[in-house]
Design a protein around this motif. Sequence first.
Motif, PDB file in Angstrom:
ATOM      1  N   GLU A 140       0.843  -1.197   0.000  1.00  0.00           N
ATOM      2  CA  GLU A 140       0.000   0.000   0.000  1.00  0.00           C
ATOM      3  C   GLU A 140       0.879   1.248   0.000  1.00  0.00           C
ATOM      4  N   ARG A 141       1.983   1.177   0.780  1.00  0.00           N
ATOM      5  CA  ARG A 141       2.901   2.324   0.803  1.00  0.00           C
ATOM      6  C   ARG A 141       3.482   2.560  -0.581  1.00  0.00           C
ATOM      7  N   ALA A 142       3.886   1.460  -1.233  1.00  0.00           N
ATOM      8  CA  ALA A 142       4.466   1.585  -2.573  1.00  0.00           C
ATOM      9  C   ALA A 142       3.427   2.150  -3.539  1.00  0.00           C
ATOM     10  N   ALA A 143       2.169   1.706  -3.391  1.00  0.00           N
ATOM     11  CA  ALA A 143       1.100   2.172  -4.269  1.00  0.00           C
ATOM     12  C   ALA A 143       0.878   3.670  -4.081  1.00  0.00           C
ATOM     13  N   VAL A 144       0.849   4.098  -2.825  1.00  0.00           N
ATOM     14  CA  VAL A 144       0.644   5.518  -2.551  1.00  0.00           C
ATOM     15  C   VAL A 144       1.809   6.321  -3.113  1.00  0.00           C
ATOM     16  N   GLU A 145       3.012   5.756  -3.003  1.00  0.00           N
ATOM     17  CA  GLU A 145       4.190   6.453  -3.511  1.00  0.00           C
ATOM     18  C   GLU A 145       4.102   6.651  -5.025  1.00  0.00           C
ATOM     19  N   LEU A 146       3.726   5.582  -5.734  1.00  0.00           N
ATOM     20  CA  LEU A 146       3.591   5.678  -7.188  1.00  0.00           C
ATOM     21  C   LEU A 146       2.516   6.707  -7.545  1.00  0.00           C
ATOM     22  N   ALA A 147       1.411   6.659  -6.797  1.00  0.00           N
ATOM     23  CA  ALA A 147       0.334   7.614  -7.037  1.00  0.00           C
ATOM     24  C   ALA A 147       0.836   9.036  -6.832  1.00  0.00           C
ATOM     25  N   ARG A 148       1.619   9.239  -5.769  1.00  0.00           N
ATOM     26  CA  ARG A 148       2.169  10.579  -5.489  1.00  0.00           C
ATOM     27  C   ARG A 148       3.080  11.030  -6.624  1.00  0.00           C
ATOM     28  N   PHE A 149       3.867  10.083  -7.139  1.00  0.00           N
ATOM     29  CA  PHE A 149       4.772  10.410  -8.242  1.00  0.00           C
ATOM     30  C   PHE A 149       3.977  10.963  -9.423  1.00  0.00           C
ATOM     31  N   TRP A 150       2.890  10.281  -9.777  1.00  0.00           N
ATOM     32  CA  TRP A 150       2.111  10.723 -10.932  1.00  0.00           C
ATOM     33  C   TRP A 150       1.313  11.980 -10.643  1.00  0.00           C
ATOM     34  N   LEU A 151       0.866  12.099  -9.384  1.00  0.00           N
ATOM     35  CA  LEU A 151       0.178  13.341  -9.009  1.00  0.00           C
ATOM     36  C   LEU A 151       1.092  14.521  -9.241  1.00  0.00           C
ATOM     37  N   ASP A 152       2.348  14.322  -8.863  1.00  0.00           N
ATOM     38  CA  ASP A 152       3.325  15.377  -9.038  1.00  0.00           C
ATOM     39  C   ASP A 152       3.544  15.641 -10.529  1.00  0.00           C
ATOM     40  N   ALA A 153       3.631  14.555 -11.307  1.00  0.00           N
ATOM     41  CA  ALA A 153       3.898  14.691 -12.740  1.00  0.00           C
ATOM     42  C   ALA A 153       2.774  15.447 -13.453  1.00  0.00           C
ATOM     43  N   ILE A 154       1.540  15.272 -12.975  1.00  0.00           N
ATOM     44  CA  ILE A 154       0.433  15.957 -13.638  1.00  0.00           C
ATOM     45  C   ILE A 154       0.004  17.198 -12.865  1.00  0.00           C
ATOM     46  N   ASP A 155       0.794  17.538 -11.848  1.00  0.00           N
ATOM     47  CA  ASP A 155       0.588  18.790 -11.146  1.00  0.00           C
ATOM     48  C   ASP A 155      -0.745  18.848 -10.399  1.00  0.00           C
ATOM     49  N   LEU A 156      -1.125  17.731  -9.775  1.00  0.00           N
ATOM     50  CA  LEU A 156      -2.403  17.719  -9.060  1.00  0.00           C
ATOM     51  C   LEU A 156      -2.221  17.343  -7.591  1.00  0.00           C
ATOM     52  N   THR A 157      -0.992  17.414  -7.095  1.00  0.00           N
ATOM     53  CA  THR A 157      -0.727  17.008  -5.715  1.00  0.00           C
ATOM     54  C   THR A 157      -1.632  17.761  -4.731  1.00  0.00           C
ATOM     55  N   ALA A 158      -1.854  19.029  -4.995  1.00  0.00           N
ATOM     56  CA  ALA A 158      -2.634  19.841  -4.064  1.00  0.00           C
ATOM     57  C   ALA A 158      -4.097  19.399  -4.019  1.00  0.00           C
ATOM     58  N   ARG A 159      -4.549  18.695  -5.065  1.00  0.00           N
ATOM     59  CA  ARG A 159      -5.965  18.338  -5.105  1.00  0.00           C
ATOM     60  C   ARG A 159      -6.192  16.845  -4.912  1.00  0.00           C
ATOM     61  N   ALA A 160      -5.212  16.164  -4.297  1.00  0.00           N
ATOM     62  CA  ALA A 160      -5.252  14.705  -4.146  1.00  0.00           C
ATOM     63  C   ALA A 160      -6.540  14.206  -3.496  1.00  0.00           C
ATOM     64  N   ASP A 161      -7.080  14.971  -2.547  1.00  0.00           N
ATOM     65  CA  ASP A 161      -8.235  14.474  -1.801  1.00  0.00           C
ATOM     66  C   ASP A 161      -9.559  15.055  -2.276  1.00  0.00           C
ATOM     67  N   ASP A 162      -9.531  15.768  -3.408  1.00  0.00           N
ATOM     68  CA  ASP A 162     -10.792  16.251  -3.985  1.00  0.00           C
ATOM     69  C   ASP A 162     -11.426  15.157  -4.837  1.00  0.00           C
ATOM     70  N   ALA A 163     -12.737  15.247  -5.013  1.00  0.00           N
ATOM     71  CA  ALA A 163     -13.410  14.295  -5.895  1.00  0.00           C
ATOM     72  C   ALA A 163     -12.931  14.529  -7.327  1.00  0.00           C
ATOM     73  N   ALA A 164     -12.687  13.426  -8.039  1.00  0.00           N
ATOM     74  CA  ALA A 164     -12.151  13.545  -9.394  1.00  0.00           C
ATOM     75  C   ALA A 164     -13.112  14.320 -10.289  1.00  0.00           C
ATOM     76  N   GLY A 165     -14.413  14.165 -10.040  1.00  0.00           N
ATOM     77  CA  GLY A 165     -15.413  14.817 -10.875  1.00  0.00           C
ATOM     78  C   GLY A 165     -15.405  16.328 -10.734  1.00  0.00           C
TER      79      GLY A 165
END
Lengths: 278, 304
Positions: A140-165
């Motif tokens: 799970e830690r590794a999964a969250v890390e990968l997710a964080r990596f891509w969040l950073d790549a697409i510049d959405l880290t600040a909105r990680a906990d918002d609804a995607a819609g």
Amino acid sequence: MDAVTTDAPLLAVRDLTMRFGGLTAVDMLSFEAHAGDITAVIGPNGAGKTTVFNCITGFYRPTSGGLNLTQAGGRFALERMPGHRIARHAKVARTFQNIRLFAGMTVLENLLVAQHNTLMPDVARGLLAVFGLGGYRAHERAAVELARFWLDAIDLTARADDAAGALPYGAQRRLEIARAMCTGPVLLCLDEPAAGLNPRESDELSALLLRIRDGGCSILLIEHDMGVVMRISDHIVVLDHGKKISDGTAEQVRNDPNVIAAYLGEGDEDETPAEVAQ
Amino acid sequence: MAYALQQLINGVTLGMIYGLIAVGYTMVYGIIGMINFAHGDIFMVGAFLSLIAIVGLGMLGITSVPLALIVTLLFAAGIAALYGWAVERIAYRPLRGSFRLAPLISAIGMSIVLQNFVQVSQGARVKPMPQMIPGGVTLLSSDGFAVQLSWMQIAIVITTLILLAAFTWLVTRTPLGRSMRACEQDLKMAGLLGIDTDRTISLTFVIGAALAAVAGLMFLLYYGVIDFFIGFIAGVKAFTAAVLGGIGSLPGAVLGGLAIGLIETFWSAYFSVQYKDVAAFSILVLVLIFMPTGLLGRADIEKV
């Protein structure tokens, strides 16, 4: 799965034909997509581009022809595999023309859900995961890390906990690509990722796609935005009426009289021939 | 006042049982858009499994009531979960991708099969059971009316709340829950992202069946009599609860269960026992006319 032969193209499409009743959407199409390339499939509306994608990702079963994917894990005959197995085993990910995010889930959850292949590979480990056992926490830690990596790549880290819609359209497009990347694909199929983006967003998208390619994932791209296609593609395949009319680098395709005729001669109002010819 | 308080206690207890069953309806509807009409009968099977376990434990000489109840609960939930899995595997999965009514008809068939199976194997007569958790506390008494809160009622409410909390945690915090929510929103896309959708659907049925079995155990303990037909009425009521709360919504299922339980109890207390079902279903009709998506349901957003 056969033994891997070196130098085989990542994806080899051989004599692919798809008929819907009397309509032949794709007609004896052959092309190759090589590892480490961005391969673009372009053509006027109705040329059969999305049908090719649907065959590759298992949505349609081709009428005839072969689709061979060769990667480190072996060789896969995609034309005979059901969709979820193509995603899981052949490692082909795709996005759609319309956005299909899990709108009610958060941005981060959208990225985590794409990694369930590794998080819960079978029922037993899935149940262990429910109770946080069986090496699940590390996963799970590794999964969250990968997710964080891509969040950073697409510049959405600040909105990680918002609804995607709730994200703006351009951000949803980027999130879809990031989600597809979280499945760990070797081939990423993008169906018109630049549709509806403004010029600045298109540039960001181009940069993201180049970054993905340089990270080792090959890309197959359907796109109408010729600016994006000509700028980033290593290899372009042009379709018209289900047939391949040209195949080569951006330079070659741009100067191919067949391509110019298809875009200019047979007049499709939605297209912008000037961009192709420039 | 005291009389009304007593009805409130009774209504909440009944509502909790309906709520537990309704969760199963609402989850299955959320994920594959079908009404699992056999769910009420899984509840009935759960009640019978509980009775078998309690009698069996009694014969083994286990006299500690809490121990017996915990073993019974695990046994009934476990076996009923297998029933839920089997029903989905046999009757629904082969019909996935078929026309919409096919699994619905299949579900009605499964319901009849389960009823008849229990009728044949356990007999058609009503099965009584002595009270296992007697006693309670008198909260207050006025005008010669004593408000009773039985230990049984407390046990039902607490068990239900624990299960619902655990279930909510499962859905919102675990990978399994994430898969379930993803499948609920876009089954095809979930498959494309490598989620095993068949397995996720199976697990949804398994969990729903286990919760229904616990409701079955509570019903058995609370009313002390069961027969092979209890699944039908309880199932229809729980289904009503799920629709009332907004089908597809988990808190809605519980809220709907409480609403149905309270309406039924108060109607029986102040008007007539014979028409309690009419009252519950009339409220359903009114809600559907004025709030078609139920109390907590959201309007279906048209997919492009």
